[in-house]
Design a protein around this motif. Structure first.
Motif, PDB file in Angstrom:
ATOM      1  N   LEU A  53       0.826  -1.215   0.000  1.00  0.00           N
ATOM      2  CA  LEU A  53       0.000   0.000   0.000  1.00  0.00           C
ATOM      3  C   LEU A  53       0.859   1.264   0.000  1.00  0.00           C
ATOM      4  CD1 LEU A  53      -2.801  -1.044   2.519  1.00  0.00           C
ATOM      5  CD2 LEU A  53      -2.970  -0.903   0.023  1.00  0.00           C
ATOM      6  N   ILE A  54       1.909   1.291   0.817  1.00  0.00           N
ATOM      7  CA  ILE A  54       2.737   2.501   0.932  1.00  0.00           C
ATOM      8  C   ILE A  54       3.637   2.668  -0.278  1.00  0.00           C
ATOM      9  CG2 ILE A  54       4.521   3.666   2.278  1.00  0.00           C
ATOM     10  CD1 ILE A  54       3.319   2.378   4.782  1.00  0.00           C
ATOM     11  N   SER A  57       1.737   3.287  -3.453  1.00  0.00           N
ATOM     12  CA  SER A  57       1.186   4.639  -3.562  1.00  0.00           C
ATOM     13  C   SER A  57       2.174   5.625  -4.175  1.00  0.00           C
ATOM     14  CB  SER A  57       0.744   5.142  -2.181  1.00  0.00           C
ATOM     15  OG  SER A  57      -0.324   4.355  -1.692  1.00  0.00           O
ATOM     16  N   THR A  58       3.446   5.241  -4.231  1.00  0.00           N
ATOM     17  CA  THR A  58       4.393   6.109  -4.933  1.00  0.00           C
ATOM     18  C   THR A  58       3.986   6.250  -6.402  1.00  0.00           C
ATOM     19  OG1 THR A  58       5.879   4.259  -5.479  1.00  0.00           O
ATOM     20  CG2 THR A  58       6.284   5.431  -3.411  1.00  0.00           C
ATOM     21  N   ILE A  60       0.951   6.616  -7.420  1.00  0.00           N
ATOM     22  CA  ILE A  60      -0.073   7.665  -7.506  1.00  0.00           C
ATOM     23  C   ILE A  60       0.595   9.019  -7.697  1.00  0.00           C
ATOM     24  CG2 ILE A  60      -1.885   8.877  -6.224  1.00  0.00           C
ATOM     25  CD1 ILE A  60      -2.607   6.278  -4.884  1.00  0.00           C
ATOM     26  N   SER A 178       0.518  -3.409  -8.698  1.00  0.00           N
ATOM     27  CA  SER A 178       0.910  -2.026  -8.409  1.00  0.00           C
ATOM     28  C   SER A 178       0.421  -1.066  -9.477  1.00  0.00           C
ATOM     29  CB  SER A 178       2.445  -1.929  -8.284  1.00  0.00           C
ATOM     30  OG  SER A 178       2.911  -2.742  -7.238  1.00  0.00           O
ATOM     31  N   PHE A 181      -2.230   1.559  -8.647  1.00  0.00           N
ATOM     32  CA  PHE A 181      -1.901   2.864  -8.072  1.00  0.00           C
ATOM     33  C   PHE A 181      -1.588   3.885  -9.170  1.00  0.00           C
ATOM     34  CE2 PHE A 181      -0.926  -0.264  -4.796  1.00  0.00           C
ATOM     35  CZ  PHE A 181      -1.616   0.259  -3.719  1.00  0.00           C
ATOM     36  N   TRP A 182      -0.865   3.448 -10.198  1.00  0.00           N
ATOM     37  CA  TRP A 182      -0.615   4.358 -11.320  1.00  0.00           C
ATOM     38  C   TRP A 182      -1.934   4.761 -11.972  1.00  0.00           C
ATOM     39  CZ3 TRP A 182       3.792   6.595 -13.426  1.00  0.00           C
ATOM     40  CH2 TRP A 182       3.632   7.220 -14.662  1.00  0.00           C
ATOM     41  N   GLY A 185      -3.679   7.334  -9.816  1.00  0.00           N
ATOM     42  CA  GLY A 185      -3.087   8.659  -9.967  1.00  0.00           C
ATOM     43  C   GLY A 185      -3.475   9.314 -11.279  1.00  0.00           C
ATOM     44  N   PRO A 212      -0.356  14.316  -2.524  1.00  0.00           N
ATOM     45  CA  PRO A 212      -0.060  12.897  -2.254  1.00  0.00           C
ATOM     46  C   PRO A 212       1.415  12.630  -1.978  1.00  0.00           C
ATOM     47  CG  PRO A 212      -1.564  13.080  -4.109  1.00  0.00           C
ATOM     48  CD  PRO A 212      -1.126  14.482  -3.781  1.00  0.00           C
ATOM     49  N   LEU A 216       3.021  10.958   1.482  1.00  0.00           N
ATOM     50  CA  LEU A 216       3.842   9.747   1.441  1.00  0.00           C
ATOM     51  C   LEU A 216       5.161   9.925   2.177  1.00  0.00           C
ATOM     52  CD1 LEU A 216       3.290   8.312  -2.139  1.00  0.00           C
ATOM     53  CD2 LEU A 216       2.875   7.153   0.026  1.00  0.00           C
TER      54      LEU A 216
END
Length: 493
Positions: A53-54, A57-58, A60, A178, A181-182, A185, A212, A216
């Motif tokens: 999750l963390i 989120s990069t 995003i 993953s 998340f992209w 975003g 965001p 992060l």
């Protein structure tokens, strides 16, 4: 008398026992384990969900910063009276900064740690992104966006940290996810643009898009440095503490024994990428990365141009607006100024959703066909759909082609990210990702001039160029010398 006779027998027996030499006992070797064995033993659990999750989120934050140019281009074209090449130059300079700093951050990450470089890149990116919103002119806008590109280039360290903590059998499933998340975003920045730009302007859109990344930065404290990196630098105690922490969070057991790994003095050397063992793999990976990036950002920017200029079937939009500059007829100059309508934003959102449409098939292909075959198939299909985009079709047909193209190019990126992270050992993994990410930005730098300049002159010529590059990448992917499916991550060369 009987008792006296028995006594010597007892004495003789004792003497024999005392004079005999004891049999040597086999020496027990202490049990040891490696980081790879510890990661596999601990297994997948709550720590990996938080990591997903963390670190995921990069994507995003990165997607919002990269996609920002696509939605802001029509506005700055009108505000600063820009030519086509000037609009293309903005994107090119973003990726120029990305290209240069991908190598620098890759070298630093292999020497000083993935976590530190990831944190630095986010602080850098958020700072210059906020400054961009105060740009007084086009030149300042280009320079500050280039600095944002420098910072964004370090975000790939998040993927490396995920890869180095995941057990082997989960990498082929978790890393493609993953992409969610992209996608989030990309959709977020398009949705925000449709509301923010018409009301309070593009400058506020940039300020909101930096939020965001700032959040992060605070969340990174929950993720430790890579245990594989720590043992490669001789910091075994830190690696052991990290692995024990993961075991506690996952409520699982550590392997018995002592953590042992070789200390690697030579790390992050560019020459290692061109070593005989990896030379062919490295060169083919660079070709593939360059081509995928060229196709990916070509699709994104081509979507914007097709909507903004209505180039399908050789027509031009009736909503073109001519903006007058100056007070006299001599100083008057035409400016192509077409703001996105709500329908254009809807088309962008639908085509962007395509980036996750093939994720289930992509995961199946990666895990059952292997990384090489899966990538060669999706690259071949990408080449085909670029050619289909030239067909004169309805608006629904255009959306369908863009939808499939976005799905295919996203699948390509998923696969090459996983393959690159798996094929190189820990000593050069970050550098391998960094140089690949850097070389691929050459494709991203060229893409704007094809999508935003050449496409206006010759739609067929631009699409054939994109298709040809994808065919070359498909062949290169099929002939890669190493298959990484099911292979443990290598620690040393």
């Amino acid at each position: 008398m009987a008792s006296k006779r028995a006594e010597p027998v007892t004495i003789l027996s004792l003497r024999r026992l005392s004079l005999g030499t004891p049999e040597p006992q086999p020496k027990k070797e202490p049990k040891t384990f490696t980081v790879e064995e510890a990661v596999e033993t601990i297994g997948f659990g709550r720590f990996h969900i938080a990591l997903f999750l963390i670190m995921g989120s990069t994507g995003i934050a990165e997607a919002m910063e990269i996609m920002l140019i696509a939605v802001v281009s029509p506005v700055i074209r009108c505000e600063w009276q820009l030519e086509n090449w000037q609009v293309a130059l903005v994107t090119t300079m973003v990726f120029f900064g990305y290209m240069v700093f991908s190598i620098i951050f890759g070298l630093l990450a292999d020497r000083y740690g993935r976590w530190k470089i990831l944190l630095l890149s986010f602080v850098w990116g958020a700072y210059f992104s906020l400054l961009t919103s105060f740009s007084p002119s086009y030149v300042w806008f280009v320079f500050l966006r280039m600095m944002v590109g420098c910072g964004v280039s370090g975000h790939s360290q998040g993927l490396i940290i995920k890869t180095e903590f995941l057990p082997t059998k989960y990498r082929g499933y978790m890393l493609p996810l993953s992409q969610v998340f992209w996608l989030a975003g990309s959709l977020l920045i398009i949705g925000l643009a449709s509301v923010v730009i018409p009301t309070i302007g593009w400058r506020w859109l940039i300020r909101i898009a930096s939020i965001p990344g700032i959040i992060l930065i605070l969340a990174f404290k929950f993720i430790p440095e890579s245990a594989r990196f720590n043992v490669s630098t001789g910091n075994t105690q830190a690696a052991l503490a990290t692995l024990q922490h993961i075991a506690r969070v996952n409520r699982s057991a550590m392997p018995e024994g002592q953590l042992v790994e070789p200390v690697l003095d030579k790390r992050g050397r560019f020459a290692d990428l061109l070593d005989a063992k990896y030379l062919r793999t490295t060169l083919q990976i660079w070709v593939i990365w360059l081509g995928i990036s060229f196709a990916y950002y070509g699709v994104i920017l081509a979507s914007t141009e097709l909507l903004e200029r209505d180039l399908v079937c050789g027509s031009r939009s009736e909503s073109e607006v001519v903006v007058s500059v100056g007070v006299s007829e001599e100083s008057w100059s035409p400016c192509y100024c077409h703001m996105f309508a709500p329908s254009d934003y809807r088309t962008m959102i639908i085509s962007t959703v395509g980036e996750i449409a093939l994720n289930p098939l992509n995961i199946v292909g990666i895990n059952f066909l292997g990384r090489r075959r899966s990538l060669s198939i999706t690259m071949g299909c990408t080449a085909l759909f670029f050619l289909l985009l030239n067909i004169c079709t309805s608006s629904a047909g255009l959306i369908g082609f863009l939808f499939m193209l976005r799905a295919l190019v996203a699948a390509n990126f998923n696969t090459i990210y996983i393959y690159t992270a798996e094929v190189y050992p820990t000593t050069m993994r970050a550098l391998g990702m960094g140089t690949s990410g850097s070389l691929c930005r050459i494709g991203a730098m060229v893409a704007p001039f094809i999508s935003q300049v050449l496409m206006s002159a010759s739609l067929l010529g631009a699409l054939c160029l994109f298709s040809s590059v994808c065919i070359v990448c498909a062949i290169s992917a099929f002939t890669l010398p190493i298959e990484t499916k099911g292979r443990a991550l290598q620690q040393i060369k």
